[in-house]
Design a protein around this motif. Structure first.
Motif, short mmCIF file in Angstrom:
data_model
loop_
_atom_site.label_atom_id
_atom_site.label_comp_id
_atom_site.label_asym_id
_atom_site.label_seq_id
_atom_site.Cartn_x
_atom_site.Cartn_y
_atom_site.Cartn_z
N ILE A 180 0.81 -1.23 0.00
CA ILE A 180 0.00 0.00 0.00
C ILE A 180 0.83 1.27 0.00
O ILE A 180 0.29 2.36 -0.23
CB ILE A 180 -0.95 0.03 1.22
CG1 ILE A 180 -0.16 0.05 2.54
CG2 ILE A 180 -1.92 -1.14 1.19
CD1 ILE A 180 -1.02 0.21 3.79
N LYS A 181 2.14 1.19 0.24
CA LYS A 181 2.93 2.41 0.34
C LYS A 181 3.17 3.02 -1.04
O LYS A 181 3.33 2.30 -2.03
CB LYS A 181 4.24 2.16 1.07
CG LYS A 181 5.36 1.62 0.21
CD LYS A 181 6.66 1.55 0.98
CE LYS A 181 7.81 1.15 0.08
NZ LYS A 181 8.14 2.18 -0.93
N PRO A 182 3.23 4.37 -1.14
CA PRO A 182 3.54 5.01 -2.42
C PRO A 182 5.01 4.83 -2.79
O PRO A 182 5.86 4.62 -1.91
CB PRO A 182 3.20 6.49 -2.17
CG PRO A 182 3.27 6.66 -0.69
CD PRO A 182 2.93 5.34 -0.07
N ASP A 183 5.31 4.93 -4.08
CA ASP A 183 6.69 4.77 -4.55
C ASP A 183 7.59 5.87 -4.01
O ASP A 183 7.18 7.02 -3.86
CB ASP A 183 6.72 4.79 -6.08
CG ASP A 183 6.05 3.56 -6.68
OD1 ASP A 183 5.95 2.54 -5.96
OD2 ASP A 183 5.62 3.63 -7.85
N ALA A 199 -6.98 -2.26 6.41
CA ALA A 199 -7.84 -1.09 6.22
C ALA A 199 -7.42 0.05 7.14
O ALA A 199 -7.37 1.22 6.72
CB ALA A 199 -9.30 -1.47 6.47
N GLU A 200 -7.11 -0.27 8.41
CA GLU A 200 -6.68 0.75 9.36
C GLU A 200 -5.33 1.34 8.96
O GLU A 200 -5.12 2.56 9.03
CB GLU A 200 -6.59 0.16 10.77
CG GLU A 200 -7.91 -0.28 11.35
CD GLU A 200 -7.76 -0.94 12.70
OE1 GLU A 200 -7.97 -0.26 13.72
OE2 GLU A 200 -7.41 -2.14 12.74
N LEU A 201 -4.41 0.47 8.54
CA LEU A 201 -3.08 0.94 8.14
C LEU A 201 -3.16 1.78 6.87
O LEU A 201 -2.47 2.80 6.74
CB LEU A 201 -2.15 -0.26 7.93
CG LEU A 201 -1.93 -1.17 9.15
CD1 LEU A 201 -1.03 -2.34 8.77
CD2 LEU A 201 -1.33 -0.40 10.31
N ASP A 202 -4.02 1.37 5.93
CA ASP A 202 -4.16 2.12 4.68
C ASP A 202 -4.75 3.51 4.93
O ASP A 202 -4.33 4.49 4.31
CB ASP A 202 -5.05 1.34 3.71
CG ASP A 202 -5.14 2.03 2.35
OD1 ASP A 202 -4.08 2.25 1.73
OD2 ASP A 202 -6.25 2.39 1.94
N LYS A 203 -5.72 3.59 5.84
CA LYS A 203 -6.32 4.89 6.19
C LYS A 203 -5.26 5.82 6.78
O LYS A 203 -5.19 7.01 6.45
CB LYS A 203 -7.47 4.69 7.17
CG LYS A 203 -8.20 5.98 7.52
CD LYS A 203 -9.34 5.70 8.48
CE LYS A 203 -10.04 7.01 8.86
NZ LYS A 203 -11.15 6.78 9.82
N ASP A 204 -4.43 5.27 7.66
CA ASP A 204 -3.35 6.06 8.27
C ASP A 204 -2.36 6.50 7.20
O ASP A 204 -1.88 7.64 7.21
CB ASP A 204 -2.65 5.24 9.35
CG ASP A 204 -1.84 6.07 10.31
OD1 ASP A 204 -2.31 7.17 10.67
OD2 ASP A 204 -0.75 5.65 10.71
N MET A 205 -2.05 5.61 6.27
CA MET A 205 -1.14 5.94 5.18
C MET A 205 -1.69 7.08 4.32
O MET A 205 -0.97 8.03 3.97
CB MET A 205 -0.90 4.71 4.31
CG MET A 205 0.00 4.93 3.11
SD MET A 205 1.74 5.09 3.59
CE MET A 205 2.11 3.38 4.00
N GLN A 206 -2.97 7.02 4.00
CA GLN A 206 -3.58 8.08 3.18
C GLN A 206 -3.55 9.43 3.89
O GLN A 206 -3.37 10.47 3.25
CB GLN A 206 -5.02 7.69 2.81
CG GLN A 206 -5.13 6.47 1.92
CD GLN A 206 -4.25 6.59 0.68
OE1 GLN A 206 -4.22 7.61 0.01
NE2 GLN A 206 -3.52 5.51 0.39
#
Length: 535
Positions: A180-183, A199-206
């Motif tokens: 899920i991390k950006p390049d 889902a929780e980690l992706d929300k934090d990443m966004q």
């Protein structure tokens, strides 16, 4: 074990208290006039390069130039510099780093004068707040902290907190983040991410990617010394870093702060909204929770240790010194070694608490009571380590020396919290004289009668010292009840420990002060009157 966060809003800022089983373990004062917080990112200007220190002083608008050591430039400094120049010259028009070409890495043993030049503009992040006469400490290793993750631009490394010990969990988290991390962004996985779903980690990443986009947009038009991206306030950052399943309540006493916290919780943890409460009682929130009393007893030079003994704490410019004393405990046990061990174990727990409570950093030397047994010394060391493992600050503990000294180094990020526990007498104002205390009840009676009868007030509240509160409210037919029978109006009597024995304050039904009697002010007026007569 229960955790409660209590926030008291004042004119100067927010007082933040973290309670664990009703005991105060952390205290912070987030001042309104503090424009430089850990995590803030500025567009600084190099003011002076110091080859002898291998460091530079950077102007970010603070009265003292901030300090940047060569070691804090970070290995990705060339890429950061290239990107900043591209953004400010409008050559880079998008925030994501997917197509950005890295510009090599920085030499770890290089020299500052070959890297930085006077007048050069650079993106810097505060890693240590101004302390004493020193300005902030900076780094160009930019990072953005979320609840579960830390986003690091110009890197592709995924790191996991050492406190996550399960090998399978570490591998699971790495696989999730890699997907899920950006390049061209690295990620540090925080301890609280353990067991969390994608889902929780992706929300934090966004959320962190949005921060980076905000930084990009601000940097395009930023001027020297501008704040490009601000870190969360102390209150929100504590919520972000500490909120977990053990939290029982978050209490605030101001509506604007309540709405701000509600909005932040809705964003990071909607399931925790039920914990947030707005304190609306007449008694101040720190008073009702017993925090004021704990502050006065825990921040003095001498601190009592539960179970016997006491600590003497001295702060100096170079280090903090804590002396452990047995007090009257020394007379309760026949075996000197057993007494020393018992007191030292209790003191070890209190020392660890004091370090976190006062946010003491740098070098701390603890002088424990001498113990002959190596086994006893090891028990005390282990007790300190066991309690300090919950401390977020980095620390190192050395073994107790044969002289009974325990040396600790603890990460210093903010100035040590210190509360003045010695007070000017609230009754005499330091003059050594008060009006005759026997007259105070007569004065209160006259004031009540004047307000209720002459001015036809109703719904008034009388605030008095706890002794006077008991005088007016206790008994089969209390004096408070006698007022009601006499005037047919109820007078609410509240105790206020900040008032002197002969002081009182009367408020109307809207909480507005309509009369204040202060012995100190009265004595001051009397002295002024005496001076006028002499003149």
């Amino acid at each position: 074990m229960s955790n409660e966060l209590i926030i008291n809003s004042t004119q100067d800022g927010e007082r933040i208290a973290l309670l664990q089983d009703k005991r105060l373990i952390e205290y912070h004062f987030d001042r309104n006039d503090t424009a430089y917080s850990v995590g803030d990112i500025f567009l600084g200007t190099v003011k002076k390069v110091m080859p002898g220190l291998n460091a530079a002083f950077i102007d970010i608008g603070y009265q003292k130039d901030a300090f940047l050591h060569y070691g804090d430039l970070g290995e990705n400094y060339p890429s950061l510099t290239k990107w900043v120049k591209g953004v400010q010259s409008q050559k880079i028009t998008v925030g994501p780093l997917k197509t950005f070409q890295f510009d090599g890495t920085l030499d770890k043993v290089g020299k500052i004068d070959s890297t930085l030049k006077k007048g050069q503009q650079m993106l810097v992040q505060i890693v240590k707040e101004p302390i004493s006469t020193k300005g902030p400490r900076l780094s160009t290793d930019i990072s953005m902290a979320g609840r579960y993750l830390v986003l690091v631009p110009f890197s592709n490394t995924i790191s996991v907190s050492k406190k996550i010990v399960s090998k399978s969990e570490r591998e699971r988290l790495k696989r999730l983040i890699a997907s899920i991390k950006p390049d061209n962004f690295g990620v540090i996985i925080r301890t609280v991410a353990e067991g969390r779903e994608v889902a929780e980690l992706d929300k934090d990443m966004q959320n962190m990617v949005e921060k980076w986009d905000k930084l990009f947009q601000t940097l395009r038009t930023a001027k020297p010394n501008d704040k490009v991206l601000g870190e969360l306030g102390r209150t929100s950052s504590m919520l972000r870093d500490m909120l977990n399943e053990s939290f029982d309540a978050i209490t605030v006493d101001a509506a604007p702060m309540y709405e701000e916290m509600r909005s932040y919780l809705q964003q990071i943890a909607p399931d925790k909204l039920g914990l947030l409460k707005l304190h609306t009682g007449k008694v101040k929130v720190f008073e009702s929770q017993g925090i004021e009393k704990q502050l006065k007893t825990l921040f003095g030079k001498t601190v009592t240790v539960p179970g016997g003994g006491y600590l003497v704490i001295e702060h100096t410019e170079a280090l903090h010194v804590i002396d452990v004393n047995s007090g009257n405990k020394s007379n309760q046990e026949g075996d000197q070694e057993a007494t020393a061990l018992h007191v030292n174990l209790s003191a070890a727990r209190e020392v660890a608490r004091q370090l976190r409570l006062r946010d003491m950093g740098g070098i701390i030397v603890v002088d424990f009571i001498d113990m002959k047994s190596a086994e006893s010394r090891k028990k005390v060391e282990d007790a300190v380590r066991d309690i300090m493992k919950h401390d977020k600050a980095r620390f190192t503990i050395l073994p107790i020396t044969k002289f009974g000294l325990l040396q600790i180094t603890r990460q210093r990020v903010r100035p040590v919290e210190n509360i003045v526990t010695g007070e000017v007498c609230p009754t005499c104002g330091g003059t050594g004289k008060i009006s005759a205390s026997i007259l105070v009840t007569d004065e209160i009676e006259n004031s009540i009668e004047d307000l209720l009868v002459t001015q036809n007030q109703s719904g008034i509240t009388l605030n008095v010292h706890p002794f006077l509160h008991a005088y007016y409210t206790k008994g089969l037919v209390s004096r408070q009840m006698k007022w009601y029978l006499k005037y047919y109006k109820w007078v609410k009597v509240m105790k206020d420990t900040s008032l002197g024995l002969t002081d009182y304050r009367i408020e109307d039904e809207h909480g507005e002060e309509i009369e204040l009697h202060s012995a100190a002010a009265a004595m001051s007026r009397l002295q002024d009157r005496e001076i006028e007569i002499i003149d």
